[in-house]
Design an enzyme around this catalytic site. Structure first.
Site, PDB file in Angstrom:
ATOM      1  CB  CYS B 276     -71.284  19.665 -26.774  1.00 20.20           C
ATOM      2  SG  CYS B 276     -70.005  20.157 -25.597  1.00 20.20           S
ATOM      3  CG  ASN B 285     -69.461  12.068 -30.894  1.00 21.77           C
ATOM      4  OD1 ASN B 285     -68.300  11.951 -30.539  1.00 21.77           O
ATOM      5  ND2 ASN B 285     -70.483  11.642 -30.168  1.00 21.77           N
TER       6      ASN B 285
END
Lengths: 330, 346
Positions: B276, B285
């Site tokens: 992230c 993800n």
């Protein structure tokens, strides 16, 4: 129901409508509204630390439990009265029990695998104990060296003594969604074991997905089977996150009326059956989900995260909690 | 109901009750049917590892490795694999080899290979390189749109309109993405009606499917349900997908909620590739392996072979010199447990 309540002696005396009413109440039904409040049973100091390789000093354990008490957790499994020969991590059981700062309103159950452990626990000041059954014969033999029936007989001694001493007993059933030796486990077998523990006097039965293989479909099927034998209010789920399924399984359990969830701060406690894999679900991640759903827990998440950070520093390991890992840089 | 003593309620087993009340089994089945969730029979997985995943990995990945990864994924049964991104290499150096990748991969006849095209320039390059499907990225948050692509939501949609119109003429399907569907790193919570508005615009412009992205992974089943409730009023579920990030560990629970609400397309990334960018060290993800494990465990078909995805994940992690983010891959690493687990779930 519209029927005048009589006082039937046996469930067989009920009319069909009365029985339907009883079953609607006690059975787990999918699609119920989510509970308003969920009780978190924090197992980090016992189940978590027991499965950590590094031996933790007694003062660190005590400080961890004290921090967890401050974080608002209502139940904190403090230690285990098993023989230190088998579980060296829990050798300081008496010292821990006597050293912790017991917060009013918080329960500190301890594991007691047999009468001897129970007596030692009560002597050390325990007011609540826990016993561990298994839904798999092979697991029972490999783990505690006796059959499921033999273990339940052993536990009956504990529950009898506990009743006399006014001590509450929590029951655990392991391998509810799969066994590392037997593979698939029948939900009916789990239901039978849960029912026996409940009939013996356990006030609550925690259903453990010991190797974390369960998925939401299996969880729903399991809870349907067990809740036919034990009221859903007396059930808890103890999900392992070994395959990343824990939160999804917990969500399904909540949808089926479960309102007690076991978890471990920082996701302490790997899986002894899958090297390097994770074990317990992280309390921080569970609390994040529950609060996001508007469900009350009484837990202060920042304080809980402090406790997690503390124990990870002491263990010199990274947290397994995703919430703890996500520190926003903005 | 509470008038009956507990002992009466629980002194007999289910089997004994069935003997005295033979209608009981049927009644319980009916109760169950009325209240149980309905799940889709089939879920389409959109594999975003080679693009969204690698784009967010720090290590530069050699072109040959990217191609091999996509080729391995093509053999797993996945029907959609996001191959690369035609953005300026100035902004996203990881995707600088977009043309080479698209031209060198072995295209399976069962698989589609969409590519990102942020504007007409990117679209034209993509088509010249042989792209047969493209994707455009909108946002439900004004601030995120400005910070990420330097224009407002409205301006971005005008840009996409051009791409979508041209794509339509050339019969190239376009997939839409909406980021920050469950929260924005700058604005915080996002109104579900705002999300619905942007989704509707992309759908009406001609996107065949719109993927709802929980860009910073802050969503929980509650906010997911609320958002989908609003969006479904504007766009049919069959044209929606969820793109959940696992930054706060909520992805699978959020995906489960989406399935319960009729969504049957899920984006995920092999080995959970792609951290992230807004939370240092945090995951991004959700792992394709973990999603597949859940779906297959629930009896939902995907057409994907989990073991082959694990192999592809293993390959890319070795190439990136990093550990997998997939819990299933981590657990399956212990082969002594593996054979028993196969009995339970594949």
């Amino acid at each position: 129901m519209g029927q005048k309540v009589r006082n039937p002696e046996s469930i067989r005396d009920l009319t069909s409508e009365e029985l339907q009413g009883v079953l609607s109440g006690v059975g787990a039904s999918a699609g119920k509204a989510l509970p308003q409040r969920v009780k978190i049973v924090e197992v980090g100091p016992r189940d978590g630390l027991q499965n950590e390789k590094t031996l933790v000093p007694t003062e660190v354990k005590i400080h961890l439990i004290d921090m967890l008490s401050e974080a608002g957790l209502p139940v904190i499994e403090a230690t285990s009265f098993v023989s230190p020969e088998w579980v060296p991590q829990m050798a300081d059981q008496v010292e821990v029990m006597k050293g912790i700062n017991r917060r009013p309103g918080v329960s500190y159950p301890v594991l007691t695998p047999n009468l001897k452990g129970f007596q030692a626990a009560v002597k050390a000041g325990a007011a609540e104990v826990a016993i561990f059954g298994a839904a798999s014969e092979l697991f029972s033999k490999k783990n505690i060296n006796c059959s499921v029936d033999e273990s339940l007989q052993r536990f009956e001694e504990v529950t009898k003594a506990a009743k006399e001493a006014g001590v509450r007993v929590r029951g655990y059933v392991s391998c509810v969604l799969g066994c590392p030796y037997e593979g698939q486990v029948s939900p009916d077998k789990v239901a039978q074991v849960a029912k026996r523990l409940y009939s013996m006097g356990c006030y609550e039965i925690s259903l453990g997905d010991t190797i974390g293989v369960g998925t939401p479909g299996g969880m729903a099927e399991l809870l349907e089977a067990v809740s036919r034998e034990v009221p859903v209010d007396a059930l808890a789920v103890h999900c392992h996150d070994t395959y990343g399924q824990a939160l999804a399984n917990i969500l399904i359990a909540l949808q089926m009326g479960i309102s007690v969830v076991d978890s471990s701060v920082a996701g302490l406690g790997g899986c002894p059956y899958a090297q390097g894999a994770s074990g317990n679900v992280a309390t921080e991640d569970v609390v994040y989900m529950l609060h996001g759903l508007g469900i009350q827990t009484g837990v202060d998440l920042p304080k809980l995260m402090d406790a997690g950070a503390f124990i990870c520093r002491s263990l010199n390991r990274k947290t397994s909690s995703k919430v703890a890992q996500a520190t926003c840089k903005l | 109901m509470g008038n009956f003593p507990t002992t009466v309620k629980h002194c007999l087993s289910y089997e004994e009750l069935i003997q005295d009340y033979p209608w009981l089994a049927r009644w319980l089945q009916e109760e169950k049917r009325a209240l149980t969730h309905e799940y889709p029979e089939f879920v389409k997985i959109v594999e975003v590892g080679p693009r969204d995943g690698l784009q967010n990995e720090k290590e530069m990945v050699p072109t040959g490795v990217k191609i091999q990864l996509i080729d391995m994924l093509s053999e797993t049964g996945l029907s959609v694999i996001e191959a690369t991104s035609f953005v300026s290499s100035k902004w996203v150096p990881q995707m600088a080899d977009h043309t080479e990748v698209l031209q060198a991969i072995h295209r399976s006849s069962h698989v589609r290979y969409p590519v990102l095209t942020p504007n007409m320039h990117g679209f034209q390059d993509a088509v010249a390189a042989g792209a047969t499907e493209v994707a455009v990225f909108g946002s439900a948050s004004e601030t995120f749109s400005r910070k990420n692509i330097n224009c407002s939501i409205d301006e971005s949609i005008l840009r996409f309109e051009e791409v979508i119109c041209t794509a339509k003429q050339r019969q190239i399907p376009v997939r839409g993405y909406v980021s920050c569907a469950l929260g924005c790193p700058y604005e915080g919570p996002i109104e579900s009606t705002k999300v619905a508005e942007v989704v509707k615009r992309l759908y009406e412009l001609g996107c065949y499917e719109v993927s709802l992205g929980d860009t910073i992974g802050v969503g929980t089943p509650g906010s997911m349900a609320k958002m989908l409730h609003s969006v479904k009023k504007e766009v049919p579920s069959s044209a929606l997908a969820v793109h959940c990030h696992d930054t706060y560990g909520q992805a699978l629970a959020n995906i489960l909620t989406a399935l319960q609400m009729g969504i049957c397309t899920v984006d995920s990334s092999v080995a959970g590739l792609g951290g992230c960018p807004y939370a240092q060290g945090a995951s991004g993800n959700v792992s394709t392996e973990d999603v597949l494990y859940m779906l297959h465990g629930m009896g939902i078909k995907t057409g994907v072979d989990l073991s082959k995805v694990i192999e592809a994940g293993d390959f890319i992690c070795k190439a990136l010199n990093r550990k997998t983010n997939s819990k299933v891959a981590q657990a399956r690493g212990d082969y002594s447990v593996h054979c028993h687990m196969k009995k339970i779930n594949t």
